[in-house]
Write a protein that holds these residues in place. Structure first.
Motif, PDB file in Angstrom:
ATOM      1  N   ARG A  77       0.723  -1.236  -0.059  1.00 24.27           N
ATOM      2  CA  ARG A  77      -0.129  -0.067  -0.003  1.00 24.27           C
ATOM      3  C   ARG A  77       0.865   1.263   0.083  1.00 24.27           C
ATOM      4  O   ARG A  77       0.700   2.258   0.615  1.00 24.27           O
ATOM      5  CB  ARG A  77      -0.957  -0.197   1.213  1.00 24.27           C
ATOM      6  N   THR A  78       1.764   1.268  -0.776  1.00 23.46           N
ATOM      7  CA  THR A  78       2.551   2.422  -1.199  1.00 23.46           C
ATOM      8  C   THR A  78       2.465   2.952  -2.439  1.00 23.46           C
ATOM      9  O   THR A  78       2.361   2.273  -3.457  1.00 23.46           O
ATOM     10  CB  THR A  78       4.151   2.076  -0.741  1.00 23.46           C
ATOM     11  N   VAL A  79       2.666   4.364  -2.567  1.00 18.12           N
ATOM     12  CA  VAL A  79       2.549   5.099  -3.783  1.00 18.12           C
ATOM     13  C   VAL A  79       3.851   5.805  -4.102  1.00 18.12           C
ATOM     14  O   VAL A  79       4.300   6.477  -3.073  1.00 18.12           O
ATOM     15  CB  VAL A  79       1.404   5.805  -3.978  1.00 18.12           C
ATOM     16  N   THR A  80       4.595   5.815  -5.040  1.00 17.25           N
ATOM     17  CA  THR A  80       5.737   6.443  -5.394  1.00 17.25           C
ATOM     18  C   THR A  80       5.740   7.302  -6.805  1.00 17.25           C
ATOM     19  O   THR A  80       5.001   6.902  -7.606  1.00 17.25           O
ATOM     20  CB  THR A  80       7.080   6.104  -5.277  1.00 17.25           C
ATOM     21  N   MET A  81       5.975   8.467  -6.832  1.00 15.91           N
ATOM     22  CA  MET A  81       5.884   9.152  -7.976  1.00 15.91           C
ATOM     23  C   MET A  81       7.439  10.161  -8.136  1.00 15.91           C
ATOM     24  O   MET A  81       7.843  10.686  -7.164  1.00 15.91           O
ATOM     25  CB  MET A  81       4.910  10.365  -7.867  1.00 15.91           C
ATOM     26  N   ALA A  82       8.109   9.677  -9.223  1.00 16.29           N
ATOM     27  CA  ALA A  82       9.401  10.278  -9.462  1.00 16.29           C
ATOM     28  C   ALA A  82       9.526  10.763 -10.980  1.00 16.29           C
ATOM     29  O   ALA A  82       8.834  10.223 -11.898  1.00 16.29           O
ATOM     30  CB  ALA A  82      10.454   9.445  -9.096  1.00 16.29           C
ATOM     31  N   CYS A  83      10.376  11.790 -11.123  1.00 16.38           N
ATOM     32  CA  CYS A  83      10.863  12.148 -12.658  1.00 16.38           C
ATOM     33  C   CYS A  83      11.722  11.057 -13.022  1.00 16.38           C
ATOM     34  O   CYS A  83      12.671  10.722 -12.505  1.00 16.38           O
ATOM     35  CB  CYS A  83      11.699  13.484 -12.550  1.00 16.38           C
ATOM     36  N   PRO A  84      11.215  10.631 -14.360  1.00 15.76           N
ATOM     37  CA  PRO A  84      12.430   9.633 -15.052  1.00 15.76           C
ATOM     38  C   PRO A  84      13.569  10.250 -15.346  1.00 15.76           C
ATOM     39  O   PRO A  84      14.496   9.397 -15.805  1.00 15.76           O
ATOM     40  CB  PRO A  84      11.465   9.189 -16.325  1.00 15.76           C
ATOM     41  N   ARG A  85      13.878  11.716 -15.260  1.00 10.41           N
ATOM     42  CA  ARG A  85      14.988  12.157 -15.725  1.00 10.41           C
ATOM     43  C   ARG A  85      15.850  12.534 -14.623  1.00 10.41           C
ATOM     44  O   ARG A  85      17.043  12.167 -14.565  1.00 10.41           O
ATOM     45  CB  ARG A  85      14.585  13.535 -16.721  1.00 10.41           C
ATOM     46  N   CYS A  86      15.353  13.252 -13.496  1.00  7.85           N
ATOM     47  CA  CYS A  86      16.147  13.530 -12.478  1.00  7.85           C
ATOM     48  C   CYS A  86      15.872  12.700 -11.123  1.00  7.85           C
ATOM     49  O   CYS A  86      16.624  12.768 -10.341  1.00  7.85           O
ATOM     50  CB  CYS A  86      16.019  15.128 -12.170  1.00  7.85           C
TER      51      CYS A  86
END
Length: 118
Positions: A77-86
């Motif tokens: 039950r975790t969610v992560t969001m990140a920029c694919p570049r930096c």
């Protein structure tokens, strides 16, 4: 559906409840656990390009001008969001979206456990 028959523990009930609460100004759009566009729990459709906003920075890295990628771990039950570049790209709007997705995951999981136990 009216207020007496809406069950906020079901997806359809939660959608209806959140629509009414948002229309009445009692719920901010960022705090929804459902998506009125897709008719799903927010964690189930947050990876859609419709959930990217360059203006508010929902799922958007200003520095790289790129959409953030989304990873949902349904078991943890975790969610992560990140920029694919930096690798970063976080903003207050994305933080609220992550919080809503985690709450959506928890609510959907709790509802599923209730159905299995019944």
């Amino acid at each position: 559906m009216n207020a007496t028959t809406t069950n906020p523990w079901t997806l359809s009930g939660r959608l209806a409840w959140e629509d009414r609460a948002e229309d009445a100004g009692r719920l901010a759009p960022d705090d929804r656990l459902t998506c009125h566009v897709h008719g799903r729990w927010i964690h189930e459709c947050v990876a859609s390009p419709l959930h990217v906003s360059q203006v508010t920075r929902h799922r958007w890295c200003r520095d790289c001008s790129a959409q953030l990628t989304v990873a949902i771990d349904q078991l943890g039950r975790t969610v992560t969001m990140a920029c694919p570049r930096c690798g970063d790209g976080h903003s207050p709007a994305t933080g609220r979206l992550i919080t809503a997705c985690q709450a959506s995951l928890t609510l959907a999981h709790t509802r599923q456990r209730q159905l299995v136990a019944a």
